[in-house]
Design a protein around this motif. Sequence first.
Motif, PDB file in Angstrom:
ATOM      1  N   GLY A 177     -13.051 -21.687  -9.137  1.00 32.61           N
ATOM      2  CA  GLY A 177     -12.804 -22.566 -10.279  1.00 32.61           C
ATOM      3  C   GLY A 177     -13.492 -22.106 -11.554  1.00 32.61           C
ATOM      4  N   ASN A 178     -14.019 -20.880 -11.563  1.00 30.63           N
ATOM      5  CA  ASN A 178     -14.700 -20.367 -12.760  1.00 30.63           C
ATOM      6  C   ASN A 178     -13.795 -19.422 -13.545  1.00 30.63           C
ATOM      7  N   ARG A 179     -14.038 -19.361 -14.846  1.00 26.92           N
ATOM      8  CA  ARG A 179     -13.311 -18.399 -15.695  1.00 26.92           C
ATOM      9  C   ARG A 179     -13.666 -16.999 -15.210  1.00 26.92           C
ATOM     10  N   VAL A 180     -12.669 -16.138 -15.023  1.00 18.50           N
ATOM     11  CA  VAL A 180     -12.980 -14.786 -14.548  1.00 18.50           C
ATOM     12  C   VAL A 180     -13.609 -13.975 -15.689  1.00 18.50           C
ATOM     13  N   GLY A 181     -14.467 -13.034 -15.325  1.00 19.94           N
ATOM     14  CA  GLY A 181     -15.099 -12.196 -16.351  1.00 19.94           C
ATOM     15  C   GLY A 181     -14.537 -10.790 -16.302  1.00 19.94           C
ATOM     16  N   TYR A 182     -13.271 -10.677 -15.971  1.00 24.20           N
ATOM     17  CA  TYR A 182     -12.616  -9.365 -15.878  1.00 24.20           C
ATOM     18  C   TYR A 182     -11.119  -9.598 -16.034  1.00 24.20           C
ATOM     19  N   GLU A 192      18.242  -2.225   4.167  1.00 21.57           N
ATOM     20  CA  GLU A 192      16.963  -2.125   4.858  1.00 21.57           C
ATOM     21  C   GLU A 192      15.872  -1.511   3.965  1.00 21.57           C
ATOM     22  N   SER A 193      16.210  -0.406   3.302  1.00 23.80           N
ATOM     23  CA  SER A 193      15.171   0.222   2.475  1.00 23.80           C
ATOM     24  C   SER A 193      14.818  -0.664   1.277  1.00 23.80           C
ATOM     25  N   LEU A 194      15.810  -1.405   0.774  1.00 25.86           N
ATOM     26  CA  LEU A 194      15.507  -2.324  -0.330  1.00 25.86           C
ATOM     27  C   LEU A 194      14.553  -3.425   0.158  1.00 25.86           C
ATOM     28  N   GLY A 195      14.798  -3.923   1.358  1.00 27.18           N
ATOM     29  CA  GLY A 195      13.902  -4.934   1.939  1.00 27.18           C
ATOM     30  C   GLY A 195      12.481  -4.410   2.027  1.00 27.18           C
ATOM     31  N   LYS A 196      12.337  -3.155   2.445  1.00 21.83           N
ATOM     32  CA  LYS A 196      10.992  -2.561   2.545  1.00 21.83           C
ATOM     33  C   LYS A 196      10.337  -2.470   1.165  1.00 21.83           C
ATOM     34  N   LEU A 197      11.130  -2.047   0.192  1.00 26.51           N
ATOM     35  CA  LEU A 197      10.593  -1.838  -1.159  1.00 26.51           C
ATOM     36  C   LEU A 197      10.119  -3.158  -1.782  1.00 26.51           C
ATOM     37  N   ILE A 198      10.940  -4.198  -1.636  1.00 21.19           N
ATOM     38  CA  ILE A 198      10.550  -5.497  -2.223  1.00 21.19           C
ATOM     39  C   ILE A 198       9.275  -5.993  -1.528  1.00 21.19           C
ATOM     40  N   ALA A 199       9.264  -5.897  -0.197  1.00 17.62           N
ATOM     41  CA  ALA A 199       8.084  -6.379   0.554  1.00 17.62           C
ATOM     42  C   ALA A 199       6.840  -5.577   0.169  1.00 17.62           C
ATOM     43  N   MET A 200       7.030  -4.288  -0.120  1.00 17.50           N
ATOM     44  CA  MET A 200       5.888  -3.463  -0.540  1.00 17.50           C
ATOM     45  C   MET A 200       5.234  -4.076  -1.795  1.00 17.50           C
ATOM     46  N   TYR A 201       6.064  -4.420  -2.784  1.00 15.61           N
ATOM     47  CA  TYR A 201       5.501  -5.017  -4.001  1.00 15.61           C
ATOM     48  C   TYR A 201       4.921  -6.402  -3.717  1.00 15.61           C
ATOM     49  N   GLU A 202       5.565  -7.176  -2.846  1.00 21.33           N
ATOM     50  CA  GLU A 202       5.012  -8.508  -2.520  1.00 21.33           C
ATOM     51  C   GLU A 202       3.583  -8.376  -1.975  1.00 21.33           C
ATOM     52  N   HIS A 203       3.384  -7.373  -1.125  1.00 23.03           N
ATOM     53  CA  HIS A 203       2.051  -7.221  -0.527  1.00 23.03           C
ATOM     54  C   HIS A 203       1.048  -6.650  -1.530  1.00 23.03           C
ATOM     55  N   GLN A 204       1.539  -5.857  -2.465  1.00 18.89           N
ATOM     56  CA  GLN A 204       0.629  -5.368  -3.522  1.00 18.89           C
ATOM     57  C   GLN A 204       0.104  -6.547  -4.342  1.00 18.89           C
ATOM     58  N   ILE A 205       1.000  -7.502  -4.607  1.00 21.59           N
ATOM     59  CA  ILE A 205       0.592  -8.710  -5.348  1.00 21.59           C
ATOM     60  C   ILE A 205      -0.536  -9.402  -4.593  1.00 21.59           C
ATOM     61  N   PHE A 206      -0.354  -9.499  -3.286  1.00 24.95           N
ATOM     62  CA  PHE A 206      -1.362 -10.166  -2.445  1.00 24.95           C
ATOM     63  C   PHE A 206      -2.700  -9.435  -2.527  1.00 24.95           C
ATOM     64  N   VAL A 207      -2.654  -8.114  -2.380  1.00 21.76           N
ATOM     65  CA  VAL A 207      -3.886  -7.308  -2.414  1.00 21.76           C
ATOM     66  C   VAL A 207      -4.614  -7.519  -3.749  1.00 21.76           C
ATOM     67  N   GLN A 208      -3.867  -7.443  -4.833  1.00 22.76           N
ATOM     68  CA  GLN A 208      -4.483  -7.613  -6.161  1.00 22.76           C
ATOM     69  C   GLN A 208      -5.149  -8.981  -6.277  1.00 22.76           C
ATOM     70  N   GLY A 209      -4.439 -10.017  -5.828  1.00 27.31           N
ATOM     71  CA  GLY A 209      -4.974 -11.380  -5.915  1.00 27.31           C
ATOM     72  C   GLY A 209      -6.262 -11.537  -5.117  1.00 27.31           C
ATOM     73  N   ILE A 210      -6.298 -10.896  -3.961  1.00 29.22           N
ATOM     74  CA  ILE A 210      -7.514 -10.994  -3.134  1.00 29.22           C
ATOM     75  C   ILE A 210      -8.677 -10.321  -3.855  1.00 29.22           C
ATOM     76  N   ILE A 211      -8.437  -9.129  -4.390  1.00 27.06           N
ATOM     77  CA  ILE A 211      -9.530  -8.413  -5.076  1.00 27.06           C
ATOM     78  C   ILE A 211      -9.986  -9.189  -6.316  1.00 27.06           C
ATOM     79  N   TRP A 212      -9.036  -9.713  -7.062  1.00 23.61           N
ATOM     80  CA  TRP A 212      -9.401 -10.414  -8.309  1.00 23.61           C
ATOM     81  C   TRP A 212      -9.939 -11.823  -8.053  1.00 23.61           C
ATOM     82  N   ASN A 213      -9.915 -12.236  -6.789  1.00 18.01           N
ATOM     83  CA  ASN A 213     -10.462 -13.561  -6.435  1.00 18.01           C
ATOM     84  C   ASN A 213      -9.723 -14.692  -7.155  1.00 18.01           C
TER      85      ASN A 213
END
Length: 547
Positions: A365-370, A480-501
Amino acid sequence: MALKATNPKHTESWSTLQQHFNTVKDKHLKDLFKNNPKRADQLTIKWEDFYVDFSKNRITKETLDLLINLANELDLKDAISKYFSGDIINETEGRAVLHTALRASKADEVYVDGVNVIPEVFEVRQKIERFTDSVVNGKHKGFTGNTITDVVNIGIGGSDLGPAMVVDSLQFYKNHLKTHFISNVDGDHYYEVVKDLNPETTLFVIVSKTFTTQETLSNANSVREWFLKSSPKEAVASHFVAVSTNIKSVKEFGIAEDNIFPMKDWVGGRFSLWSAVGLSISLAVGYENFNALLLGANTMDTHFRVTDFSKNIPVIGGLLTVWYNNFFKSESEAIIPYTQYLNQFATYLQQGIMESNGKSVDRNGNRVGYQTGTIIWGEPGTNSQHAFFQLIHQGTKLIPADFIGFVESLNGNAEHHDKLMSNYFAQTEALMNGKTEKEVLQELDSSKLSKEDIETLVPFKIFEGNKPTTSILIKKLTPESLGKLIAMYEHQIFVQGIIWNIFSYDQFGVELGKQLAKTILNELNATDAITTHDASTQNLLNFYKNQ
Ligand code: F6P
């Protein structure tokens, strides 16, 4: 269980990364390649039909190790397991985040409130399959006994962008049905779509998770009015279906229960194309292809869930965003597909990435400093080369770019495809190597220019290079390859969110404008003068109203 909430800047890994950054920030990619003959191999991941080359990024093997340390220190592994197992990780909305369950196998078990959701997922999938088959093979008839020729998806945001992007991307696989999309509340949008349609042969798919969205309900109402001008009320049943979590409001709109494709609140709008929101996709390319899209995403899910971080495509992709955003202070990322079929891909990802990670308050609940969410933009190559590549090559901003290409052309025109792909390869090479003063001089040497003119021209012709790119080379564009590609970006979003808290799965930021628009609409419709706004808004409103 809740996600951990650690300020990434307070970790040991962040400080180490900062020190490491100071030692690598000025290194030129050309030198990194020169000094390590194994670099390309070390920084490439070959997985299924994907060849992902991270080596043209401004990193060393050590950078990657340190970024992975950061992910470990922030418990990414534990977060991934919570994400996939239905924990309430969308804490601000009190929901699980389970788009991955929509593409899981029948045998999987994923529990929400003690109930395995997979059987219900498959019930809805069966309903999509049955309905798709009956429309595609002509068994489903319009009210005058004609078969359906046109499908119109009415929705906005995640209820539009995902289906629209996938239908466009998979147009090579399309059947005879013509698919249209109405999203904007601008009356010209719906009018331009329906004006040439025959109500007797058109199916409307109203898609709204909440069934409260102003744009979608306005368009649905106007389209129904247009439809009823030439059709009896009973005809609505064979021409209107809906996708929503809000069954009560859909019924009140006049759609029969049988024609409702339900979805769950644990599917976020921008991640919903795998749910019944994908009905228009299934209708456009057939259920088999829709299923293949889901299967592809599921394959990427498994890769993301089980693969060691050092070989994990979405983990590395997500961490690289953090690297550029927080250390190089890059503000944006470009996504450049080298296929016209992915024309809408960057637009689609703008919602996925920017609505998810455009947050400034951390999980405490704090303002991020990054810095958090990056600005996403892009257009297919080669068109984009003739539009904005100048700025990427010679501008002052550092813009990491994903280059997405395919080995095979779908229509088999090898001559065009080689030209297209030679540009794909040339651009990443040029962005990396640039052109030195010496090379510019050599080039100008053979020109007829005077020595003075050459000297004047040289600085403008130099390319610094050292512009980072990731090459994502895929065998062929398939569902099939499009499904993989979209899911790849979905998981990148998740990773970024976890790191940025931050919480990546709410979107309160879109609410304020919506609320204000309601008030303003009432004011525009009232006879009184408008007096309650700031001077600028008030003047604008009065100018609009009094014309
Ligand atoms: O405006 C944002 C948003 O809430 C998106 O997240 C969502 O995809 C879109 O509106 C549409 O919402 P709905 O499907 O409920 O109509």
